[in-house]
Design an enzyme around this catalytic site. Structure first.
Site, PDB file in Angstrom:
ATOM      1  N   ASP A 136      23.253  52.345   1.189  1.00 39.61           N
ATOM      2  CA  ASP A 136      22.587  51.060   1.378  1.00 39.61           C
ATOM      3  C   ASP A 136      21.640  50.779   0.215  1.00 39.61           C
ATOM      4  O   ASP A 136      21.943  51.152  -0.922  1.00 39.61           O
ATOM      5  CB  ASP A 136      21.836  51.073   2.722  1.00 39.61           C
ATOM      6  N   HIS A 196      16.374  46.437   3.709  1.00 36.20           N
ATOM      7  CA  HIS A 196      17.636  46.572   4.439  1.00 36.20           C
ATOM      8  C   HIS A 196      17.963  48.035   4.735  1.00 36.20           C
ATOM      9  O   HIS A 196      18.266  48.410   5.880  1.00 36.20           O
ATOM     10  CB  HIS A 196      18.752  45.918   3.631  1.00 36.20           C
ATOM     11  N   SER A 551      25.048  44.422  10.010  1.00 36.15           N
ATOM     12  CA  SER A 551      24.353  45.539   9.356  1.00 36.15           C
ATOM     13  C   SER A 551      23.493  46.308  10.346  1.00 36.15           C
ATOM     14  O   SER A 551      23.297  47.518  10.209  1.00 36.15           O
ATOM     15  CB  SER A 551      23.463  45.021   8.222  1.00 36.15           C
TER      16      SER A 551
END
Length: 775
Positions: A136, A196, A551
């Site tokens: 990620d 994220h 996600s």
């Protein structure tokens, strides 16, 4: 003469500099896929030797070579000019030379919603020996969520760049675009500057933290699905400024492959992959082939299905759809954020669910000032921006401070200046240009609410009712409330749908499973503002943030798979099967292409009764039967022992999958017959009998479904039984119609005789309505 010569020399130098610049500018990153065997270029040194043989005269290996792959891909990556690429493509040792694509990132009650509560039975010793690879945007290692008292697993080698490994983060490496020319927004380290990666990692394996929340919303205990597990971080996504000046995330395919390469070599237990690209044919999806190699090494991959459904309108958009990947859709939770706009004198407030307002507006009502267009007034106003007839104003008189301002807008970024000018005011938003739904939550650094077109109309009606007096309104702080009684899980409108357009994957139902993906509160870097993309004037910082998307759904599935693995040392396919066959039913009965088997449910996942085992060789045999090219398949999996030429082609080939799906041909009114062959494995000690049950929904969708045999008897652990399901019918016009395909569906359930275990599998037969359906 001297002047002319100097001019000529200057022009010559400029020509060479221009040629050099042009050559450098023309370089792009490519993945060079090699054939397997029959040449000397199979090693890293061989890759560099081959590349050196095709380089332009003014190029060096340092200019061109990027990575050599061992575990995930047969070949290397390089920065090539068009001429160098052409030379490589002509080499007999090379199978393909393709551009490295830029993939996309896909975003504390959620674990309780899945019945994996704080009181759930755990196996902490085994759990602490499990390592999840999070591929990620990096991690914020200083979060209290990423601490641990237990040591790394025996034999694990900590490999951390730029940070010090601890007992929770046992690996941290970065893979950045080495040859692409970007203006970097961040330093080249594993530190997460977007939030994220931190958010995703904490959902999987964040340790327990009390009193977590978001400005008073959803307060409680934050923890990951497997709080004792370890995290290995592989950073592949970066914030850069592109040539057009726009800041963006870059997740290059060549870097992702190298991260998978290292994750396989590190022997992680599972890969959590919240990236993807809207539908990619299997032959071109190099990342999916890397995940097959991971599976060969006993590593399951949990991947996001993608956020490309456009409010539920777009099918054929599912990402990461290979059958050896667990593809995860996003669902809504059982609680919802509600924001009220109270209008003075009105009995009922306007209620919205797509705004998060974290600010109190006290008990007072405030004047509602309409700024839809520049009013005819002597007051000085400055028009900040105008797009498609919508405008935003600033430089209001001081006497307007504190009023609610009603804006119509075309682009959110046009609000930045308005927010800056009125940081103590409140904004009410509305407009035709945005089609918002429950999947996106707008929030700003001042009291705010978003009204869609319908609710904006209600506000206008109120505003115009009596223009002789000032209109007053009040925005309430958002509250988290339970959904109505009887509510069952629903797929988020953004979550990508099947079916899969690839002919090799047409008979595989994707996504596989759905998990919470909307309004998920999880860890956040304290150095990153809460709204990393917009608006520009939001400088708030917290330890936790709310994000939405597949996600966020993906790490929920990852966490539940690891939870199961802490009790059962099962194969990747057995774990995946258990999650799928014990899932809960969802609403929208005929929409299995949105949610697959159903919604993750931890209640029975440790005791699924039966599992569908699908081994590495099963996938190879399946692709051979469908006519996959031997040479390409050898290169994809890195083995010269594969030979599809001896396999009889069978376009109706089946895979021992927990779901049963088939695409049948048009024209309409054509009879069809589909036979599914399945083998299930008993995972319990003792004698058990399972009875088949077909769960029709309303009218029977098929002329006949025959399950043979109708019951399965097991006498010992690990025993297998094979059965067939024969489905017959006629492709009629009255099928359920979902966009560009027609579908019929039902469920096969194997129920243990005493009713204690149920093994559910959807049966889906569909036809695409035309050749353009997949385009």
């Amino acid at each position: 003469m001297a002047i002319a010569f100097h001019t000529f020399l200057l022009q010559l130098l400029l020509f060479f500099f221009a040629s050099f610049a042009e050559a450098n500018d023309s370089r792009k990153t490519y993945l060079v896929q090699m054939k397997v065997g029959g040449h000397r270029y199979g090693s890293s040194s061989g890759h560099q030797e081959l590349l050196g043989e095709v380089l332009d005269d003014d190029s060096t290996l340092a200019d061109a070579f990027i990575y050599s792959y061992k575990e995930s891909f047969t070949g290397f990556s390089a920065s090539l000019t068009p001429r160098e690429r052409q030379k490589l493509m002509r080499r007999r040792e090379v199978l393909e030379v393709s551009r490295s694509r830029n993939l996309k990132l896909q975003t504390t009650r959620s674990w309780d919603f899945m019945n994996l509560t704080l009181k759930a039975e755990r196996n902490p010793e085994n759990e602490s020996d499990l390592v999840v690879a999070v591929i990620d945007s990096g991690i914020w290692p200083y979060s209290e969520l990423f601490g641990s008292d237990s040591p790394p697993p025996p034999g694990w080698e900590n490999k951390c760049e730029n940070i010090t490994c601890n007992n929770k983060i046992v690996g941290a490496r970065s893979y950045y675009p080495k040859k692409e020319k970007y203006k970097w927004v961040e330093e080249k380290s594993v530190i997460d500057v977007t939030g994220h990666g931190t958010h995703v990692a904490s959902i999987v394996a964040g340790r327990k933290v009390e009193k977590a929340g978001y400005f008073g919303l959803a307060e409680g205990t934050m923890r990951g699905g497997v709080p004792n597990a370890k995290i290995a971080v592989y950073k592949t996504c970066w914030r850069v400024i592109r040539k057009n000046g726009r800041e963006d995330s870059v997740c290059r395919e060549d870097n992702i492959l190298k991260a998978i390469d290292d994750a396989i070599a590190d022997k992680v237990d599972i890969i959590s992959y919240s990236q993807g690209f809207q539908f990619t044919p299997l032959q071109k999806d190099k990342v999916s082939w890397a995940f097959l190699r991971a599976l060969k090494n006993g590593i399951l991959t949990s991947a996001a299905a993608g956020n490309y459904a456009n409010n539920g309108k777009f099918y054929y958009t599912v990402a990461n759809g290979a059958p050896w990947v667990m593809t995860v859709a996003a669902s809504l939770k059982d609680r919802i954020f509600e924001t009220k706009l109270e209008l003075e004198g009105e009995d009922k407030p306007i209620i919205v669910y797509d705004t998060i307002n974290t600010f109190e507006t006290q008990d007072s009502f405030y004047p509602l000032l309409n700024e839809k267009a520049p009013p005819e007034s002597t007051r000085k106003r400055e028009l900040i921006a105008e797009r498609n007839g919508y405008s935003i104003l600033s430089n209001y008189d001081e006497k307007d401070k504190g009023k609610d301002v009603f804006f119509e807008f075309a682009q959110i970024n046009l609000l930045d200046e308005a927010i800056k000018e009125r940081e103590k005011g409140a904004i009410v938003l509305g407009g035709k240009s945005y089609d918002f739904n429950e999947s996106i939550k707008l929030q700003f650094p001042i009291a705010s609410i978003f009204l869609d077109e319908q609710k904006k109309g209600k506000l206008w009606d109120y505003y115009k009712k009596d223009q002789s007096k000032e209109r007053l309104a009040k925005i309430h702080k958002t509250e988290e409330i339970p959904r109505e009684e009887g509510w069952v899980p629903t797929v988020a409108h953004l979550s990508s749908r099947g079916p899969n357009c690839d002919s090799f994957l047409a008979n595989i139902l994707k996504p596989d499973i759905a998990a919470p993906g909307l309004d998920i509160i999880a860890g956040w870097p304290e150095n990153v503002k809460l709204s990393s993309d917009r608006p520009a004037n939001d400088y708030r910082h917290l330890r936790f943030n709310i994000m939405s998307g597949t996600s966020m759904a993906c790490p929920h599935a990852t966490g539940l798979a690891l939870y199961l693995k802490s009790f059962k040392r099962w194969s990747p396919s057995a774990i995946k099967s258990a999650l799928m066959t014990t899932s809960s039913e969802m609403t929208d009965d005929d929409n299995e292409f949105a949610y697959g088997s159903g919604h993750l449910n931890a209640t029975k996942v440790r005791d699924p009764g039966l599992v569908y085992e699908t081994h590495y060789q099963d996938y190879i045999d399946y692709l051979c039967k469908l006519g996959y090219n031997t040479e390409k398949l050898r290169s994809h999996v890195g083995s010269d022992k594969i030979d599809c030429s001896k396999t009889e082609i069978d376009h109706d080939a089946d895979l021992n999958y927990p779901t049963m799906t088939a695409r049948v041909p048009l024209p309409l009114d054509t009879p069809f017959k589909k036979v599914f062959h399945r083998t299930v494995t008993n995972v319990n000690d003792g004698e058990f009998t399972y009875l088949r049950e077909i769960n029709y929904r309303g009218d029977k969708d098929f002329d006949e479904i025959i399950v043979d045999p109708p019951q399965l008897k097991f006498s010992e652990l690990g025993e297998t039984k094979t059965f067939t399901v024969t489905v017959t019918g006629i492709s009629k016009r009255n099928w359920n119609k979902n966009r560009a395909f027609m579908t019929r569906n039902t469920w096969l359930t194997w129920t243990e005789k005493d009713g204690s275990r149920q093994v559910r599998s959807p049966i889906v037969i569909y036809s695409i309505k035309g050749p353009k359906a997949c385009m």
